[in-house]
Design a protein around this motif. Structure first.
Motif, PDB file in Angstrom:
ATOM      1  N   ILE A  32     -30.781  11.042  34.588  1.00 28.85           N
ATOM      2  CA  ILE A  32     -30.686  11.052  33.124  1.00 28.85           C
ATOM      3  C   ILE A  32     -31.349  12.199  32.500  1.00 28.85           C
ATOM      4  N   VAL A  33     -32.475  12.455  32.927  1.00 27.72           N
ATOM      5  CA  VAL A  33     -33.311  13.545  32.440  1.00 27.72           C
ATOM      6  C   VAL A  33     -32.563  14.891  32.793  1.00 27.72           C
ATOM      7  N   ALA A  34     -32.223  14.928  34.255  1.00 29.54           N
ATOM      8  CA  ALA A  34     -31.536  16.076  34.747  1.00 29.54           C
ATOM      9  C   ALA A  34     -30.281  16.482  33.653  1.00 29.54           C
ATOM     10  N   HIS A  35     -29.468  15.420  33.625  1.00 30.95           N
ATOM     11  CA  HIS A  35     -28.212  15.514  32.903  1.00 30.95           C
ATOM     12  C   HIS A  35     -28.439  16.191  31.550  1.00 30.95           C
ATOM     13  N   TRP A  36     -29.686  15.671  30.804  1.00 27.23           N
ATOM     14  CA  TRP A  36     -29.865  15.947  29.678  1.00 27.23           C
ATOM     15  C   TRP A  36     -30.264  17.374  29.576  1.00 27.23           C
ATOM     16  N   MET A  37     -31.103  17.915  30.469  1.00 29.84           N
ATOM     17  CA  MET A  37     -31.397  19.279  30.420  1.00 29.84           C
ATOM     18  C   MET A  37     -30.330  20.350  30.690  1.00 29.84           C
ATOM     19  N   VAL A  38     -29.341  19.846  31.547  1.00 29.51           N
ATOM     20  CA  VAL A  38     -28.221  20.755  31.764  1.00 29.51           C
ATOM     21  C   VAL A  38     -26.849  20.746  30.692  1.00 29.51           C
ATOM     22  N   SER A  39     -27.142  19.391  29.862  1.00 30.00           N
ATOM     23  CA  SER A  39     -26.086  19.298  28.916  1.00 30.00           C
ATOM     24  C   SER A  39     -26.479  19.166  27.457  1.00 30.00           C
ATOM     25  N   GLY A  40     -27.506  18.167  27.072  1.00 28.54           N
ATOM     26  CA  GLY A  40     -27.878  18.202  25.714  1.00 28.54           C
ATOM     27  C   GLY A  40     -28.958  19.500  25.518  1.00 28.54           C
ATOM     28  N   GLY A  41     -29.664  19.996  26.415  1.00 29.64           N
ATOM     29  CA  GLY A  41     -30.679  21.197  26.133  1.00 29.64           C
ATOM     30  C   GLY A  41     -29.732  22.526  25.505  1.00 29.64           C
ATOM     31  N   PRO A  42     -28.928  22.760  26.363  1.00 32.46           N
ATOM     32  CA  PRO A  42     -28.135  24.100  26.015  1.00 32.46           C
ATOM     33  C   PRO A  42     -27.445  23.694  24.425  1.00 32.46           C
ATOM     34  N   LEU A  43     -27.026  22.488  24.269  1.00 27.43           N
ATOM     35  CA  LEU A  43     -26.296  22.162  22.914  1.00 27.43           C
ATOM     36  C   LEU A  43     -27.692  22.343  21.617  1.00 27.43           C
ATOM     37  N   LEU A  44     -28.784  22.184  21.784  1.00 29.72           N
ATOM     38  CA  LEU A  44     -29.991  22.296  21.200  1.00 29.72           C
ATOM     39  C   LEU A  44     -30.090  23.893  20.724  1.00 29.72           C
ATOM     40  N   LEU A  45     -30.014  24.650  21.715  1.00 33.31           N
ATOM     41  CA  LEU A  45     -30.080  25.988  21.675  1.00 33.31           C
ATOM     42  C   LEU A  45     -29.111  26.635  21.012  1.00 33.31           C
ATOM     43  N   ALA A  46     -27.795  26.242  20.895  1.00 31.94           N
ATOM     44  CA  ALA A  46     -26.459  26.559  20.291  1.00 31.94           C
ATOM     45  C   ALA A  46     -26.699  25.974  18.756  1.00 31.94           C
ATOM     46  N   THR A  47     -27.269  25.029  18.312  1.00 30.55           N
ATOM     47  CA  THR A  47     -27.102  24.277  17.299  1.00 30.55           C
ATOM     48  C   THR A  47     -27.490  25.406  16.189  1.00 30.55           C
ATOM     49  N   PRO A  48     -28.651  26.085  16.154  1.00 32.81           N
ATOM     50  CA  PRO A  48     -28.794  27.077  14.905  1.00 32.81           C
ATOM     51  C   PRO A  48     -27.822  27.676  14.649  1.00 32.81           C
ATOM     52  N   LEU A  49     -27.008  28.393  15.694  1.00 29.73           N
ATOM     53  CA  LEU A  49     -25.772  29.145  15.186  1.00 29.73           C
ATOM     54  C   LEU A  49     -24.760  28.454  14.258  1.00 29.73           C
ATOM     55  N   LEU A  50     -24.710  27.264  14.772  1.00 35.19           N
ATOM     56  CA  LEU A  50     -23.563  26.346  13.799  1.00 35.19           C
ATOM     57  C   LEU A  50     -24.192  26.078  12.702  1.00 35.19           C
ATOM     58  N   ALA A  51     -25.338  25.714  12.606  1.00 32.67           N
ATOM     59  CA  ALA A  51     -26.065  25.439  11.252  1.00 32.67           C
ATOM     60  C   ALA A  51     -25.784  26.784  10.071  1.00 32.67           C
TER      61      ALA A  51
ATOM     62  N   LEU B 110     -33.569  13.520  20.042  1.00 38.07           N
ATOM     63  CA  LEU B 110     -33.415  12.002  20.410  1.00 38.07           C
ATOM     64  C   LEU B 110     -31.881  11.649  20.723  1.00 38.07           C
ATOM     65  N   GLY B 111     -31.026  12.029  19.947  1.00 37.35           N
ATOM     66  CA  GLY B 111     -29.514  11.416  20.214  1.00 37.35           C
ATOM     67  C   GLY B 111     -28.908  11.926  21.400  1.00 37.35           C
ATOM     68  N   THR B 112     -29.077  13.022  21.797  1.00 33.89           N
ATOM     69  CA  THR B 112     -28.299  13.620  23.275  1.00 33.89           C
ATOM     70  C   THR B 112     -29.153  12.812  24.335  1.00 33.89           C
ATOM     71  N   LEU B 113     -30.378  12.753  24.331  1.00 37.71           N
ATOM     72  CA  LEU B 113     -31.156  11.834  25.298  1.00 37.71           C
ATOM     73  C   LEU B 113     -30.374  10.352  25.207  1.00 37.71           C
ATOM     74  N   ALA B 114     -30.435   9.726  24.200  1.00 36.48           N
ATOM     75  CA  ALA B 114     -29.775   8.434  24.222  1.00 36.48           C
ATOM     76  C   ALA B 114     -28.392   8.469  24.650  1.00 36.48           C
ATOM     77  N   LEU B 115     -27.459   9.323  24.241  1.00 37.84           N
ATOM     78  CA  LEU B 115     -26.107   9.820  24.910  1.00 37.84           C
ATOM     79  C   LEU B 115     -26.171   9.891  26.210  1.00 37.84           C
ATOM     80  N   SER B 116     -27.037  10.626  26.901  1.00 42.21           N
ATOM     81  CA  SER B 116     -27.247  10.598  28.333  1.00 42.21           C
ATOM     82  C   SER B 116     -27.532   9.740  29.088  1.00 42.21           C
ATOM     83  N   ALA B 117     -28.357   8.552  28.472  1.00 44.55           N
ATOM     84  CA  ALA B 117     -28.786   7.452  28.911  1.00 44.55           C
ATOM     85  C   ALA B 117     -27.494   6.530  28.981  1.00 44.55           C
ATOM     86  N   LEU B 118     -27.060   6.488  27.796  1.00 42.54           N
ATOM     87  CA  LEU B 118     -25.946   5.402  27.693  1.00 42.54           C
ATOM     88  C   LEU B 118     -24.750   5.862  28.525  1.00 42.54           C
ATOM     89  N   GLY B 119     -24.408   7.229  28.581  1.00 43.49           N
ATOM     90  CA  GLY B 119     -23.264   7.596  29.446  1.00 43.49           C
ATOM     91  C   GLY B 119     -23.716   7.489  30.814  1.00 43.49           C
TER      92      GLY B 119
END
Length: 221
Positions: free
Chosen positions: A98-117, A136-145
């Motif tokens: 789960i942690v590995a999935h978040w680091m390669v899926s949720g982590g990059p999304l956090l880095l791209a979020t300021p651009l969309l903001a 918090l949310g993407t970690l929960a999404l990875s866990a439930l996924g």
């Protein structure tokens, strides 16, 4: 602990070898969100009102893209059988995945979020809440996924079953995550929404670990 860290490092190396998948998810996140202004118009107040929710929906869909690769490759090549024999609790292996999935899926999304903001005109004082809720949310999404991917492992059309199974579970995460940002934008406190989001994460991690481990054992039999 050292064995779990080694497994986490292995999972990260395997994921980074497919760096194109990570880039694809980020591009989907950015380009998908960028399409909405063409549909609703360029009016700044409307974009600000819709922006946080749209960012959250695109983050959810981007995480959903990679769920079918959580356990399926290990099941297909026999690695899952070796993991079951490893001197490490399978629940810990699921958490590491789960942690590995978040680091390669949720982590990059956090880095791209300021651009969309910036694109949606989200004010600077709301950006920390947006990033915190996504963390918090993407970690929960990875866990439930991960739970959904484990439960459908080995099933026919698992790529279709996983979204159908986890999307209802994603609804509270989406509500609390988008609600936190909306509360800041309307002058209310985001703390209740973030606490509820953290509570979902605290419940999702052990649920995914134990139920996911049981599903993996069943799939390996």
């Amino acid at each position: 602990m050292s064995s779990l860290l080694a497994l986490l490092g292995r999972d990260l190396r395997l994921a980074l070898r497919q760096s194109g998948d990570v880039l694809l998810a980020v591009l989907f996140f950015i380009l998908g969100a960028a399409l909405f202004p063409f549909a609703v118009g360029p009016e700044p107040n409307l974009l600000l009102r819709l922006g946080p929710g749209l960012i959250w929906v695109m983050a959810l869909l981007s995480v959903l893209l990679s769920l079918d690769r959580l356990f399926a490759p290990d099941h297909e090549d026999g690695t899952l059988d070796l993991l079951l024999l490893a001197p490490v609790p399978l629940e810990g292996i699921v958490l590491a995945r789960i942690v590995a999935h978040w680091m390669v899926s949720g982590g990059p999304l956090l880095l791209a979020t300021p651009l969309l903001a910036v694109f949606f005109g989200v004010p600077s004082h709301a950006l920390p809440v947006l990033l915190g809720s996504l963390l918090l949310g993407t970690l929960a999404l990875s866990a439930l996924g991960a739970l959904g991917a484990a439960l459908t492992l080995g099933a026919r059309r698992a790529g279709v079953l996983v979204p159908l199974l986890v999307l209802p579970l994603y609804i509270p995460v989406l509500i609390f995550g988008a609600g936190a940002v909306d509360a800041v934008l309307t002058g209310l406190a985001a703390r209740p929404h973030l606490l509820l989001l953290a509570a979902v994460l605290v419940l999702a991690l052990p649920l995914a670990a134990f139920a996911g481990a049981a599903a993996l054992r069943q799939a390996a039999e």
